[in-house]
Design a protein around this motif. Sequence first.
Motif, PDB file in Angstrom:
ATOM      1  N   ALA A   3       0.844  -1.192   0.000  1.00  0.00           N
ATOM      2  CA  ALA A   3       0.000   0.000   0.000  1.00  0.00           C
ATOM      3  C   ALA A   3       0.880   1.242   0.000  1.00  0.00           C
ATOM      4  O   ALA A   3       2.019   1.218   0.438  1.00  0.00           O
ATOM      5  CB  ALA A   3      -0.906  -0.013   1.229  1.00  0.00           C
ATOM      6  N   SER A   4       0.331   2.333  -0.514  1.00  0.00           N
ATOM      7  CA  SER A   4       1.052   3.603  -0.481  1.00  0.00           C
ATOM      8  C   SER A   4       0.313   4.560   0.444  1.00  0.00           C
ATOM      9  O   SER A   4      -0.870   4.396   0.723  1.00  0.00           O
ATOM     10  CB  SER A   4       1.171   4.181  -1.892  1.00  0.00           C
ATOM     11  OG  SER A   4      -0.112   4.419  -2.435  1.00  0.00           O
ATOM     12  N   SER A   5       1.023   5.570   0.894  1.00  0.00           N
ATOM     13  CA  SER A   5       0.395   6.517   1.806  1.00  0.00           C
ATOM     14  C   SER A   5      -0.318   7.610   1.026  1.00  0.00           C
ATOM     15  O   SER A   5      -0.067   7.828  -0.147  1.00  0.00           O
ATOM     16  CB  SER A   5       1.423   7.102   2.765  1.00  0.00           C
ATOM     17  OG  SER A   5       2.382   7.836   2.061  1.00  0.00           O
ATOM     18  N   ARG A   6      -1.230   8.263   1.711  1.00  0.00           N
ATOM     19  CA  ARG A   6      -1.984   9.381   1.145  1.00  0.00           C
ATOM     20  C   ARG A   6      -2.146  10.420   2.238  1.00  0.00           C
ATOM     21  O   ARG A   6      -1.847  10.164   3.401  1.00  0.00           O
ATOM     22  CB  ARG A   6      -3.352   8.901   0.660  1.00  0.00           C
ATOM     23  CG  ARG A   6      -4.226   8.337   1.789  1.00  0.00           C
ATOM     24  CD  ARG A   6      -5.626   7.986   1.321  1.00  0.00           C
ATOM     25  NE  ARG A   6      -6.419   7.351   2.339  1.00  0.00           N
ATOM     26  CZ  ARG A   6      -7.039   7.980   3.339  1.00  0.00           C
ATOM     27  NH1 ARG A   6      -6.957   9.291   3.456  1.00  0.00           N
ATOM     28  NH2 ARG A   6      -7.753   7.322   4.227  1.00  0.00           N
ATOM     29  N   THR A   7      -2.605  11.588   1.872  1.00  0.00           N
ATOM     30  CA  THR A   7      -2.872  12.596   2.895  1.00  0.00           C
ATOM     31  C   THR A   7      -4.227  12.317   3.524  1.00  0.00           C
ATOM     32  O   THR A   7      -5.086  11.661   2.932  1.00  0.00           O
ATOM     33  CB  THR A   7      -2.854  14.012   2.289  1.00  0.00           C
ATOM     34  OG1 THR A   7      -3.822  14.075   1.245  1.00  0.00           O
ATOM     35  CG2 THR A   7      -1.485  14.360   1.732  1.00  0.00           C
ATOM     36  N   CYS A   8      -4.411  12.823   4.720  1.00  0.00           N
ATOM     37  CA  CYS A   8      -5.706  12.692   5.394  1.00  0.00           C
ATOM     38  C   CYS A   8      -6.742  13.559   4.688  1.00  0.00           C
ATOM     39  O   CYS A   8      -6.427  14.637   4.192  1.00  0.00           O
ATOM     40  CB  CYS A   8      -5.595  13.172   6.844  1.00  0.00           C
ATOM     41  SG  CYS A   8      -4.714  12.065   7.934  1.00  0.00           S
ATOM     42  N   THR A   9      -7.955  13.067   4.664  1.00  0.00           N
ATOM     43  CA  THR A   9      -9.055  13.899   4.168  1.00  0.00           C
ATOM     44  C   THR A   9      -9.365  14.961   5.220  1.00  0.00           C
ATOM     45  O   THR A   9      -9.014  14.798   6.399  1.00  0.00           O
ATOM     46  CB  THR A   9     -10.319  13.055   3.912  1.00  0.00           C
ATOM     47  OG1 THR A   9     -10.799  12.583   5.187  1.00  0.00           O
ATOM     48  CG2 THR A   9     -10.049  11.887   2.972  1.00  0.00           C
ATOM     49  N   PRO A  10     -10.036  16.049   4.840  1.00  0.00           N
ATOM     50  CA  PRO A  10     -10.424  17.051   5.846  1.00  0.00           C
ATOM     51  C   PRO A  10     -11.249  16.450   6.985  1.00  0.00           C
ATOM     52  O   PRO A  10     -11.057  16.829   8.149  1.00  0.00           O
ATOM     53  CB  PRO A  10     -11.226  18.078   5.039  1.00  0.00           C
ATOM     54  CG  PRO A  10     -10.643  17.982   3.656  1.00  0.00           C
ATOM     55  CD  PRO A  10     -10.342  16.508   3.480  1.00  0.00           C
ATOM     56  N   ASP A  11     -12.150  15.513   6.673  1.00  0.00           N
ATOM     57  CA  ASP A  11     -12.951  14.876   7.728  1.00  0.00           C
ATOM     58  C   ASP A  11     -12.073  14.059   8.677  1.00  0.00           C
ATOM     59  O   ASP A  11     -12.256  14.089   9.889  1.00  0.00           O
ATOM     60  CB  ASP A  11     -14.043  13.987   7.136  1.00  0.00           C
ATOM     61  CG  ASP A  11     -15.176  14.787   6.510  1.00  0.00           C
ATOM     62  OD1 ASP A  11     -15.321  15.990   6.836  1.00  0.00           O
ATOM     63  OD2 ASP A  11     -15.912  14.196   5.697  1.00  0.00           O
ATOM     64  N   GLU A  12     -11.116  13.309   8.127  1.00  0.00           N
ATOM     65  CA  GLU A  12     -10.201  12.535   8.972  1.00  0.00           C
ATOM     66  C   GLU A  12      -9.369  13.460   9.855  1.00  0.00           C
ATOM     67  O   GLU A  12      -9.195  13.198  11.049  1.00  0.00           O
ATOM     68  CB  GLU A  12      -9.265  11.674   8.110  1.00  0.00           C
ATOM     69  CG  GLU A  12      -9.947  10.505   7.439  1.00  0.00           C
ATOM     70  CD  GLU A  12      -9.075   9.823   6.414  1.00  0.00           C
ATOM     71  OE1 GLU A  12      -9.265   8.601   6.226  1.00  0.00           O
ATOM     72  OE2 GLU A  12      -8.203  10.472   5.794  1.00  0.00           O
ATOM     73  N   LEU A  13      -8.857  14.544   9.272  1.00  0.00           N
ATOM     74  CA  LEU A  13      -8.078  15.500  10.061  1.00  0.00           C
ATOM     75  C   LEU A  13      -8.898  16.057  11.211  1.00  0.00           C
ATOM     76  O   LEU A  13      -8.404  16.170  12.335  1.00  0.00           O
ATOM     77  CB  LEU A  13      -7.598  16.657   9.183  1.00  0.00           C
ATOM     78  CG  LEU A  13      -6.351  16.425   8.365  1.00  0.00           C
ATOM     79  CD1 LEU A  13      -6.109  17.609   7.437  1.00  0.00           C
ATOM     80  CD2 LEU A  13      -5.144  16.174   9.241  1.00  0.00           C
ATOM     81  N   ASP A  14     -10.150  16.398  10.940  1.00  0.00           N
ATOM     82  CA  ASP A  14     -11.008  16.957  11.978  1.00  0.00           C
ATOM     83  C   ASP A  14     -11.229  15.948  13.103  1.00  0.00           C
ATOM     84  O   ASP A  14     -11.096  16.278  14.281  1.00  0.00           O
ATOM     85  CB  ASP A  14     -12.341  17.399  11.378  1.00  0.00           C
ATOM     86  CG  ASP A  14     -13.217  18.095  12.400  1.00  0.00           C
ATOM     87  OD1 ASP A  14     -12.729  19.043  13.053  1.00  0.00           O
ATOM     88  OD2 ASP A  14     -14.381  17.684  12.550  1.00  0.00           O
ATOM     89  N   ALA A  43      -2.773  18.002  14.468  1.00  0.00           N
ATOM     90  CA  ALA A  43      -2.790  18.231  13.024  1.00  0.00           C
ATOM     91  C   ALA A  43      -2.178  19.601  12.752  1.00  0.00           C
ATOM     92  O   ALA A  43      -2.538  20.588  13.394  1.00  0.00           O
ATOM     93  CB  ALA A  43      -4.207  18.166  12.481  1.00  0.00           C
ATOM     94  N   VAL A  44      -1.238  19.631  11.806  1.00  0.00           N
ATOM     95  CA  VAL A  44      -0.568  20.869  11.415  1.00  0.00           C
ATOM     96  C   VAL A  44      -0.392  20.841   9.903  1.00  0.00           C
ATOM     97  O   VAL A  44       0.111  19.861   9.356  1.00  0.00           O
ATOM     98  CB  VAL A  44       0.812  21.015  12.105  1.00  0.00           C
ATOM     99  CG1 VAL A  44       1.563  22.236  11.582  1.00  0.00           C
ATOM    100  CG2 VAL A  44       0.658  21.069  13.615  1.00  0.00           C
ATOM    101  N   ASN A  45      -0.818  21.908   9.244  1.00  0.00           N
ATOM    102  CA  ASN A  45      -0.643  22.026   7.787  1.00  0.00           C
ATOM    103  C   ASN A  45      -1.176  20.809   7.032  1.00  0.00           C
ATOM    104  O   ASN A  45      -0.563  20.341   6.078  1.00  0.00           O
ATOM    105  CB  ASN A  45       0.819  22.263   7.422  1.00  0.00           C
ATOM    106  CG  ASN A  45       1.366  23.553   7.989  1.00  0.00           C
ATOM    107  OD1 ASN A  45       0.616  24.487   8.273  1.00  0.00           O
ATOM    108  ND2 ASN A  45       2.670  23.606   8.165  1.00  0.00           N
ATOM    109  N   GLY A  46      -2.288  20.260   7.477  1.00  0.00           N
ATOM    110  CA  GLY A  46      -2.916  19.149   6.774  1.00  0.00           C
ATOM    111  C   GLY A  46      -2.324  17.781   7.048  1.00  0.00           C
ATOM    112  O   GLY A  46      -2.697  16.810   6.392  1.00  0.00           O
ATOM    113  N   SER A  47      -1.404  17.679   7.997  1.00  0.00           N
ATOM    114  CA  SER A  47      -0.802  16.392   8.354  1.00  0.00           C
ATOM    115  C   SER A  47      -0.976  16.141   9.845  1.00  0.00           C
ATOM    116  O   SER A  47      -1.159  17.068  10.627  1.00  0.00           O
ATOM    117  CB  SER A  47       0.691  16.376   8.014  1.00  0.00           C
ATOM    118  OG  SER A  47       0.884  16.462   6.617  1.00  0.00           O
TER     119      SER A  47
END
Length: 130
Positions: A3-14, A43-47
């Motif tokens: 599997a590869s990594s992805r960024t969190c969705t806005p809902d996941e970040l929240d 969470a900082v800068n979307g991560s």
Amino acid sequence: MPASSRTCTPDELDVLDTAYSVHLHAHIEGSQTNDSVEIGLVAVNGSVFVRAYQGPASRWYQATQSLGTGWIRLGPTAWNVAFSAVPASADPRLADHIDKAYVRKYGGLAGAATGDRMRQATIRVDPLTP
């Protein structure tokens, strides 16, 4: 194929940023540790970031670095994730932003995540795609 990594969705970040803590466990297919830890995150800068209180000598920190993947769990929801080291020396401005996020979220308890030792054991947590 791994599997590869992805960024969190806005809902996941929240969801993750408002959670007080999550359970974190490092593993790779066919190998895992028994080291699971309940830990605060920000969470900082979307991560999403976590820090080891005992710094780079922490067993679970070392497991995330040697195994590279694992999971985080919040209640009934679990995410398979990849762990990437982000020591303060690599990006001091980001480290400062992470410190501020810990202080904002945890107030007086933030000292467990904002000292020099902890700043050198910063991990970015990215969800994995199947």
